[in-house]
Design a protein around this motif. Structure first.
Motif, mmCIF file in Angstrom:
data_model
loop_
_atom_site.group_PDB
_atom_site.id
_atom_site.type_symbol
_atom_site.label_atom_id
_atom_site.label_comp_id
_atom_site.label_asym_id
_atom_site.label_seq_id
_atom_site.Cartn_x
_atom_site.Cartn_y
_atom_site.Cartn_z
ATOM 1 N N CYS B 204 0.835 -1.206 0.000
ATOM 2 C CA CYS B 204 0.000 0.000 0.000
ATOM 3 C C CYS B 204 0.871 1.259 0.000
ATOM 4 O O CYS B 204 0.611 2.201 -0.752
ATOM 5 C CB CYS B 204 -0.914 -0.028 1.215
ATOM 6 S SG CYS B 204 -1.855 1.453 1.455
ATOM 7 N N THR B 205 1.935 1.272 0.827
ATOM 8 C CA THR B 205 2.802 2.459 0.853
ATOM 9 C C THR B 205 3.517 2.641 -0.482
ATOM 10 O O THR B 205 3.718 3.768 -0.934
ATOM 11 C CB THR B 205 3.859 2.366 1.971
ATOM 12 O OG1 THR B 205 4.649 1.204 1.743
ATOM 13 C CG2 THR B 205 3.232 2.306 3.341
ATOM 14 N N LEU B 206 3.898 1.512 -1.116
ATOM 15 C CA LEU B 206 4.545 1.623 -2.432
ATOM 16 C C LEU B 206 3.610 2.285 -3.431
ATOM 17 O O LEU B 206 3.986 3.209 -4.168
ATOM 18 C CB LEU B 206 4.950 0.236 -2.944
ATOM 19 C CG LEU B 206 6.128 -0.452 -2.264
ATOM 20 C CD1 LEU B 206 6.360 -1.817 -2.872
ATOM 21 C CD2 LEU B 206 7.379 0.390 -2.386
ATOM 22 N N ARG B 207 2.351 1.834 -3.437
ATOM 23 C CA ARG B 207 1.362 2.405 -4.361
ATOM 24 C C ARG B 207 1.134 3.889 -4.065
ATOM 25 O O ARG B 207 1.002 4.706 -4.977
ATOM 26 C CB ARG B 207 0.037 1.653 -4.244
ATOM 27 C CG ARG B 207 0.078 0.259 -4.803
ATOM 28 C CD ARG B 207 -1.323 -0.224 -5.042
ATOM 29 N NE ARG B 207 -1.992 0.613 -6.016
ATOM 30 C CZ ARG B 207 -2.641 0.166 -7.076
ATOM 31 N NH1 ARG B 207 -2.692 -1.120 -7.298
ATOM 32 N NH2 ARG B 207 -3.233 0.974 -7.909
ATOM 33 N N TYR B 208 1.096 4.201 -2.786
ATOM 34 C CA TYR B 208 0.881 5.594 -2.377
ATOM 35 C C TYR B 208 2.034 6.480 -2.854
ATOM 36 O O TYR B 208 1.822 7.589 -3.352
ATOM 37 C CB TYR B 208 0.735 5.648 -0.855
ATOM 38 C CG TYR B 208 0.805 7.024 -0.259
ATOM 39 C CD1 TYR B 208 -0.154 7.986 -0.571
ATOM 40 C CD2 TYR B 208 1.819 7.368 0.625
ATOM 41 C CE1 TYR B 208 -0.098 9.248 -0.026
ATOM 42 C CE2 TYR B 208 1.883 8.624 1.179
ATOM 43 C CZ TYR B 208 0.918 9.563 0.854
ATOM 44 O OH TYR B 208 0.991 10.810 1.393
ATOM 45 N N ARG B 209 3.257 5.966 -2.720
ATOM 46 C CA ARG B 209 4.411 6.768 -3.132
ATOM 47 C C ARG B 209 4.431 6.974 -4.641
ATOM 48 O O ARG B 209 4.799 8.053 -5.125
ATOM 49 C CB ARG B 209 5.698 6.092 -2.650
ATOM 50 C CG ARG B 209 5.931 6.359 -1.164
ATOM 51 C CD ARG B 209 6.797 5.310 -0.530
ATOM 52 N NE ARG B 209 8.149 5.321 -1.048
ATOM 53 C CZ ARG B 209 9.044 4.399 -0.737
ATOM 54 N NH1 ARG B 209 8.739 3.412 0.074
ATOM 55 N NH2 ARG B 209 10.258 4.463 -1.243
ATOM 56 N N VAL B 210 4.038 5.922 -5.385
ATOM 57 C CA VAL B 210 3.949 6.083 -6.841
ATOM 58 C C VAL B 210 2.890 7.129 -7.187
ATOM 59 O O VAL B 210 3.090 7.987 -8.050
ATOM 60 C CB VAL B 210 3.626 4.727 -7.517
ATOM 61 C CG1 VAL B 210 3.299 4.923 -8.979
ATOM 62 C CG2 VAL B 210 4.791 3.778 -7.370
ATOM 63 N N ARG B 211 1.760 7.080 -6.471
ATOM 64 C CA ARG B 211 0.683 8.035 -6.706
ATOM 65 C C ARG B 211 1.159 9.474 -6.444
ATOM 66 O O ARG B 211 0.842 10.393 -7.202
ATOM 67 C CB ARG B 211 -0.489 7.666 -5.793
ATOM 68 C CG ARG B 211 -1.743 8.489 -5.982
ATOM 69 C CD ARG B 211 -2.355 8.303 -7.355
ATOM 70 N NE ARG B 211 -3.193 7.138 -7.436
ATOM 71 C CZ ARG B 211 -4.534 7.182 -7.397
ATOM 72 N NH1 ARG B 211 -5.160 8.309 -7.293
ATOM 73 N NH2 ARG B 211 -5.223 6.085 -7.495
ATOM 74 N N LEU B 212 1.956 9.646 -5.383
ATOM 75 C CA LEU B 212 2.498 10.977 -5.077
ATOM 76 C C LEU B 212 3.380 11.466 -6.210
ATOM 77 O O LEU B 212 3.316 12.646 -6.607
ATOM 78 C CB LEU B 212 3.308 10.938 -3.779
ATOM 79 C CG LEU B 212 2.540 11.002 -2.463
ATOM 80 C CD1 LEU B 212 3.519 11.065 -1.314
ATOM 81 C CD2 LEU B 212 1.607 12.199 -2.430
ATOM 82 N N LEU B 213 4.240 10.556 -6.720
ATOM 83 C CA LEU B 213 5.124 10.922 -7.831
ATOM 84 C C LEU B 213 4.325 11.335 -9.057
ATOM 85 O O LEU B 213 4.644 12.319 -9.720
ATOM 86 C CB LEU B 213 6.047 9.754 -8.176
ATOM 87 C CG LEU B 213 7.157 9.436 -7.165
ATOM 88 C CD1 LEU B 213 7.838 8.146 -7.515
ATOM 89 C CD2 LEU B 213 8.163 10.573 -7.129
ATOM 90 N N GLU B 214 3.257 10.555 -9.338
ATOM 91 C CA GLU B 214 2.409 10.902 -10.478
ATOM 92 C C GLU B 214 1.798 12.278 -10.310
ATOM 93 O O GLU B 214 1.772 13.079 -11.243
ATOM 94 C CB GLU B 214 1.287 9.861 -10.604
ATOM 95 C CG GLU B 214 1.711 8.594 -11.322
ATOM 96 C CD GLU B 214 0.599 7.552 -11.318
ATOM 97 O OE1 GLU B 214 0.839 6.472 -11.843
ATOM 98 O OE2 GLU B 214 -0.488 7.833 -10.766
ATOM 99 N N ASN B 215 1.304 12.535 -9.109
ATOM 100 C CA ASN B 215 0.691 13.834 -8.829
ATOM 101 C C ASN B 215 1.670 14.980 -9.050
ATOM 102 O O ASN B 215 1.341 16.009 -9.626
ATOM 103 C CB ASN B 215 0.188 13.887 -7.389
ATOM 104 C CG ASN B 215 -1.257 13.498 -7.298
ATOM 105 O OD1 ASN B 215 -1.768 12.862 -8.226
ATOM 106 N ND2 ASN B 215 -1.921 13.873 -6.234
ATOM 107 N N LYS B 216 2.902 14.752 -8.566
ATOM 108 C CA LYS B 216 3.936 15.776 -8.676
ATOM 109 C C LYS B 216 4.218 16.074 -10.147
ATOM 110 O O LYS B 216 4.330 17.223 -10.555
ATOM 111 C CB LYS B 216 5.212 15.283 -7.983
ATOM 112 C CG LYS B 216 6.044 16.412 -7.389
ATOM 113 C CD LYS B 216 7.368 15.870 -6.942
ATOM 114 C CE LYS B 216 7.470 15.757 -5.435
ATOM 115 N NZ LYS B 216 8.698 15.046 -5.036
ATOM 116 N N ARG B 217 4.297 14.981 -10.946
ATOM 117 C CA ARG B 217 4.597 15.162 -12.367
ATOM 118 C C ARG B 217 3.448 15.885 -13.074
ATOM 119 O O ARG B 217 3.668 16.723 -13.920
ATOM 120 C CB ARG B 217 4.838 13.798 -13.014
ATOM 121 C CG ARG B 217 5.826 13.870 -14.156
ATOM 122 C CD ARG B 217 5.934 12.576 -14.880
ATOM 123 N NE ARG B 217 4.663 12.193 -15.467
ATOM 124 C CZ ARG B 217 4.469 11.078 -16.159
ATOM 125 N NH1 ARG B 217 5.460 10.234 -16.310
ATOM 126 N NH2 ARG B 217 3.303 10.808 -16.690
#
Lengths: 65, 221
Positions: B204-217
């Motif tokens: 879940c944390t891995l998915r969350y971190r990927v989601r944060l990166l996507e948001n940032k981009r």
């Protein structure tokens, strides 16, 4: 004291009747040692998946920087 | 590495449960025979799902309090990960039921309840996709999530207890009582549960971190 003996007796006899029911278990697989192969395969799959997760974790960490 | 001790702990716990779960002693039970070992693998899927849905509802409440976008993202990723464990739980349950209860989908209160709960959480994800505006989406889905969680508990844990169910813990017998689990099994069982919950949270944390990166981009673009 009597109570304890009675409970113990009950325990022993109940175990005895339990064993008499002869429920089929995979005793052959165990005694031949082939079960270890299954354990090894499952463990390998799981450890590789774990390592994969760690690699993914590290890649995301790199991206975050 | 210092922060990831719990990830290693989760992996070690599940690995140990695989070894001890297959080799350790189990009681000889009527009908179940060796399949009682499935308790170490099928039940922890549901525990992991439950833990993730719980995390999700906690962060949904936090989102409604704080209005922070990140809380909403954790809530949705927890459901995303929880649904994966739920699907694995359903599949393994069907396989196990097929051989012990005679059919893959017996008309069982717990089985049906978990299917409805799954649909409810799928509806949560569909609902999110249907709403365009970000703030509205986060708010509405957070409220939906808060309602869905207690209904999920009722469907999966309370209703089966009130009627007759093939699952243990129903029709008056205790969950994981002495009938279906002895004390040799208990430590392995709890170890598997904690291990799988830790791994679920990790994913879940891995998915969350990927989601944060996507948001940032997306913000940069």
């Amino acid at each position: 004291m009597k109570k304890i003996i009675a409970i113990l007796l009950l325990f022993i006899t109940s175990n005895y009747t339990f064993a008499q029911n002869q429920i089929e278990m995979a005793a052959d697989l165990r005694s031949s040692g082939k079960i270890y192969v299954v354990v090894l395969v499952l463990l390998t799959i799981f450890i590789v998946l774990g390592v994969f997760l760690f690699m993914l974790d590290r890649r995301i960490k790199k991206l975050e920087k | 590495m210092k922060k990831s001790w719990w990830k290693i702990l989760g992996l070690v716990m599940v690995a140990a449960s695989i070894v001890v779960g297959l080799l350790g002693p189990v009681p000889a039970l009527f009908l179940l025979h060796e399949t009682i070992r499935n308790v170490y693998f099928h039940v922890p899927m549901w525990s992991a799902m439950f833990a993730l849905y719980f995390i999700s509802v906690v962060y949904s409440i936090r989102y409604l309090n704080s209005g922070r976008v990140n809380d909403d993202l954790i809530a949705v990723e927890a459901v995303n990960t929880g649904i994966v464990f739920c699907i694995i739980g359903l599949l393994t349950g069907m396989q196990w039921a097929n051989i012990t209860w005679g059919m893959a989908w017996p008309n069982d209160a717990k089985t049906n309840g978990s299917a409805i709960a799954t649909l409810m959480y799928l509806a949560y994800l569909v609902l999110r996709n249907a709403l365009e505006e970000e703030q509205k989406r986060a708010k509405i889905s957070a409220i939906y999530n808060i309602f869905a969680f207690p209904i999920m508990i009722v469907l999966m844990y309370i209703m089966p207890k009130m009627t007759d169910s093939l699952h243990p813990g129903s029709g008056g017998n205790g969950t994981f009582g002495d009938l279906d689990m002895n004390n040799q099994m208990r430590p392995v069982f709890y170890m598997a549960i904690i291990g799988w919950i830790l791994i679920g949270v990790w994913i879940c944390t891995l998915r969350y971190r990927v989601r944060l990166l996507e948001n940032k981009r997306n913000l940069i673009d």
